[in-house]
Write a protein that holds these residues in place. Structure first.
Motif, PDB file in Angstrom:
ATOM      1  N   TRP A 121      -8.317   2.330  -7.182  1.00 56.13           N
ATOM      2  CA  TRP A 121      -7.527   1.096  -7.238  1.00 56.13           C
ATOM      3  C   TRP A 121      -8.454  -0.107  -7.091  1.00 56.13           C
ATOM      4  O   TRP A 121      -9.414  -0.079  -6.323  1.00 56.13           O
ATOM      5  CB  TRP A 121      -6.494   1.054  -6.115  1.00 56.13           C
ATOM      6  CG  TRP A 121      -5.430   2.093  -6.228  1.00 56.13           C
ATOM      7  CD1 TRP A 121      -5.417   3.336  -5.653  1.00 56.13           C
ATOM      8  CD2 TRP A 121      -4.209   1.991  -6.973  1.00 56.13           C
ATOM      9  NE1 TRP A 121      -4.271   4.008  -5.981  1.00 56.13           N
ATOM     10  CE2 TRP A 121      -3.503   3.213  -6.793  1.00 56.13           C
ATOM     11  CE3 TRP A 121      -3.635   0.996  -7.766  1.00 56.13           C
ATOM     12  CZ2 TRP A 121      -2.261   3.452  -7.384  1.00 56.13           C
ATOM     13  CZ3 TRP A 121      -2.411   1.235  -8.348  1.00 56.13           C
ATOM     14  CH2 TRP A 121      -1.730   2.446  -8.159  1.00 56.13           C
TER      15      TRP A 121
ATOM     16  N   SER B 247      -3.993  -2.991  -8.250  1.00 58.05           N
ATOM     17  CA  SER B 247      -3.012  -3.059  -7.163  1.00 58.05           C
ATOM     18  C   SER B 247      -2.428  -4.452  -6.972  1.00 58.05           C
ATOM     19  O   SER B 247      -1.284  -4.582  -6.544  1.00 58.05           O
ATOM     20  CB  SER B 247      -3.651  -2.609  -5.842  1.00 58.05           C
ATOM     21  OG  SER B 247      -4.729  -3.466  -5.481  1.00 58.05           O
TER      22      SER B 247
ATOM     23  N   ALA C 151       0.793  -3.715 -11.687  1.00 66.84           N
ATOM     24  CA  ALA C 151       0.674  -3.902 -10.240  1.00 66.84           C
ATOM     25  C   ALA C 151       1.962  -4.502  -9.676  1.00 66.84           C
ATOM     26  O   ALA C 151       2.790  -5.024 -10.421  1.00 66.84           O
ATOM     27  CB  ALA C 151      -0.514  -4.805  -9.918  1.00 66.84           C
TER      28      ALA C 151
ATOM     29  N   TYR D  17       0.679  -4.949   2.967  1.00 67.45           N
ATOM     30  CA  TYR D  17      -0.559  -4.720   2.220  1.00 67.45           C
ATOM     31  C   TYR D  17      -1.697  -4.864   3.224  1.00 67.45           C
ATOM     32  O   TYR D  17      -1.580  -5.617   4.197  1.00 67.45           O
ATOM     33  CB  TYR D  17      -0.668  -5.800   1.149  1.00 67.45           C
ATOM     34  CG  TYR D  17      -1.599  -5.562  -0.011  1.00 67.45           C
ATOM     35  CD1 TYR D  17      -1.125  -5.000  -1.196  1.00 67.45           C
ATOM     36  CD2 TYR D  17      -2.933  -5.946   0.046  1.00 67.45           C
ATOM     37  CE1 TYR D  17      -1.963  -4.828  -2.294  1.00 67.45           C
ATOM     38  CE2 TYR D  17      -3.777  -5.771  -1.045  1.00 67.45           C
ATOM     39  CZ  TYR D  17      -3.282  -5.215  -2.214  1.00 67.45           C
ATOM     40  OH  TYR D  17      -4.097  -5.048  -3.308  1.00 67.45           O
TER      41      TYR D  17
ATOM     42  N   PHE E 236      -1.173  -0.187   0.225  1.00 66.56           N
ATOM     43  CA  PHE E 236      -2.528  -0.308  -0.281  1.00 66.56           C
ATOM     44  C   PHE E 236      -3.445  -0.752   0.848  1.00 66.56           C
ATOM     45  O   PHE E 236      -3.072  -1.575   1.689  1.00 66.56           O
ATOM     46  CB  PHE E 236      -2.594  -1.339  -1.420  1.00 66.56           C
ATOM     47  CG  PHE E 236      -2.030  -0.824  -2.713  1.00 66.56           C
ATOM     48  CD1 PHE E 236      -2.729   0.114  -3.455  1.00 66.56           C
ATOM     49  CD2 PHE E 236      -0.807  -1.272  -3.177  1.00 66.56           C
ATOM     50  CE1 PHE E 236      -2.221   0.597  -4.647  1.00 66.56           C
ATOM     51  CE2 PHE E 236      -0.285  -0.792  -4.370  1.00 66.56           C
ATOM     52  CZ  PHE E 236      -0.997   0.146  -5.105  1.00 66.56           C
TER      53      PHE E 236
END
Length: 300
Positions: A44, A72, A106, A214, A269
Motif C-alpha cells: 500500500w 490507500s 482509495a 487511520y 491502514f
C-alpha cells in the motif's frame, strides 16, 4: 511470537523517500520510489504531494498495478481556521486530490492543518494558539469538508495532528475531537508527530478509539527532540537533524501502538512515514526494508 495484527494494513509513502514537494531536484524520481517501495515489501502507498506521482488515473493505475501496489489515501493541507473565506481555495485543492484518490480506489483523504510557523525559515506566520472564534471556524470547516468530500467523492477525511500546526498537542487534539462530529471527521494518528508534541498514542487510541480512522507510523529520537523543544527549532530543520528516526530506535514503541489499534476491531491502514527531507537517494530503501522487517516482527 507476536500476535497477528490481521486488522492492520501496512504501507509506506513518498515521505519515507524524502519527498515533500511535487517537484524538487533533491527528491528521487517517482519511478524509483514506486520500484523501491515495492521492493521493500509494501503493498500500500499514499499519493504524497499532488503532482509527484502521475495525476492521470489510467497511467497511475498502470504504474502501481504492475508493481503490485495499491493506493490507500491522498493528502491535502488547509487553513480552515481562518474562516469561510478559505473554503474556495481549499475545495479547489481537494477536488483535484480527492478525484485522483477516488479513481485509484482509495477511501481516505488525509487532511493536515496549515503551519503556524514556516517549516523552512522558522518565520512565525500566525499565533500558535487559536482564538475561540478560530476554533469554531476550524471545527465547523472540517465538518463541512468531511460532509462534502463524502457526498462528492465517497471518501472519509482523517485529520492529521502535525507539529507546528494548531492541532498538535494532546490538549489540542482532544479539544478538536470533542468539538467535531464523529460521523463527519475522524483522526489520522501520526505516532511520530503526536510524540513530538508530547502525546501518548496508546492512551489516545484507548480513550478515543472510535475516532481513530487511520495511522501514520513513525518514531522520534528523544535526545534530538529534547534539543528541538529546548531551542524552539521549527519542524523542517528538526527533520534535517534527524528527529524522525528509524524504528525501533525511537519513541513511541510501535508494537504496543499496533496492538492497541488491533484491539479496536476495525480495519486500519498503518502507513510508514519517516520524514527525511532532504536525503541522499540511496538512503531510503535500506531503511524501508529494515522497517518492514521490524513491523513483521510486531505481527503486522
Amino acid at each position: 511470537m507476536a500476535v497477528a495484527l490481521d486488522r492492520i494494513r501496512v504501507g509506506s509513502a513518498p515521505d519515507s523517500w524524502g519527498v515533500w514537494f511535487p517537484d524538487d531536484p533533491q527528491q528521487v524520481p517517482w519511478q524509483r520510489f514506486l520500484d523501491e517501495v515495492a521492493e521493500a515489501g509494501y503493498s500500500w502507498i499514499e499519493l504524497g504531494p499532488y503532482g509527484y506521482l502521475p495525476t492521470d488515473p489510467a497511467r497511475l493505475a498502470d504504474e502501481v498495478d504492475r508493481r503490485g501496489l495499491r493506493v490507500s489515501a491522498g493528502t491535502i493541507f488547509c487553513g480552515l481556521h481562518r474562516g469561510p473565506s478559505e473554503w474556495e481555495s481549499t475545495w479547489e485543492q481537494v477536488s483535484r486530490v480527492a478525484a485522483l484518490t477516488r479513481d485509484m480506489g482509495a477511501g481516505h483523504l488525509v487532511v493536515i492543518p496549515s503551519f503556524w510557523r514556516d517549516d523552512k525559515t522558522a518565520e512565525i506566520l500566525e499565533p500558535a494558539e487559536l482564538t475561540t472564534e478560530q476554533w469554531g471556524h476550524l471545527t465547523r470547516g472540517m465538518e463541512r469538508l468531511g460532509r462534502e468530500v463524502k457526498e462528492t467523492y465517497g471518501l472519509d477525511i482523517v485529520v492529521h495532528p502535525h507539529a507546528d500546526t494548531h492541532i498538535d498537542t494532546e490538549e489540542h487534539v482532544e479539544r478538536f475531537l470533542d468539538s467535531t462530529d464523529s460521523g463527519l471527521v475522524n483522526l489520522c494518528l501520526d505516532t511520530g508527530h503526536y510524540a513530538y508534541c508530547g502525546g501518548d498514542s496508546v492512551k489516545l487510541i484507548e480513550t478515543y478509539g472510535e475516532r481513530i480512522g487511520y495511522l501514520h507510523l513513525k518514531q522520534v529520537d528523544p535526545e534530538i527532540l529534547a534539543d528541538v523543544v529546548a531551542n524552539q527549532i521549527p519542524f523542517g530543520p528538526a527533520v534535517q537533524r534527524g528527529v524522525m528516526c528509524e524504528p525501533p530506535a525511537g519513541v513511541p514503541e510501535l508494537g504496543p501502538v499496533l496492538t492497541a489499534a488491533q484491539k479496536l476491531g476495525v480495519d486500519l491502514f498503518a502507513i510508514v512515514e519517516q520524514d527525511m527531507y532532504p536525503c541522499e537517494p540511496g538512503k531510503p530503501l535500506p531503511i524501508a526494508v529494515r522497517t518492514r522487517k521490524f513491523l513483521r516482527s510486531c505481527g503486522a
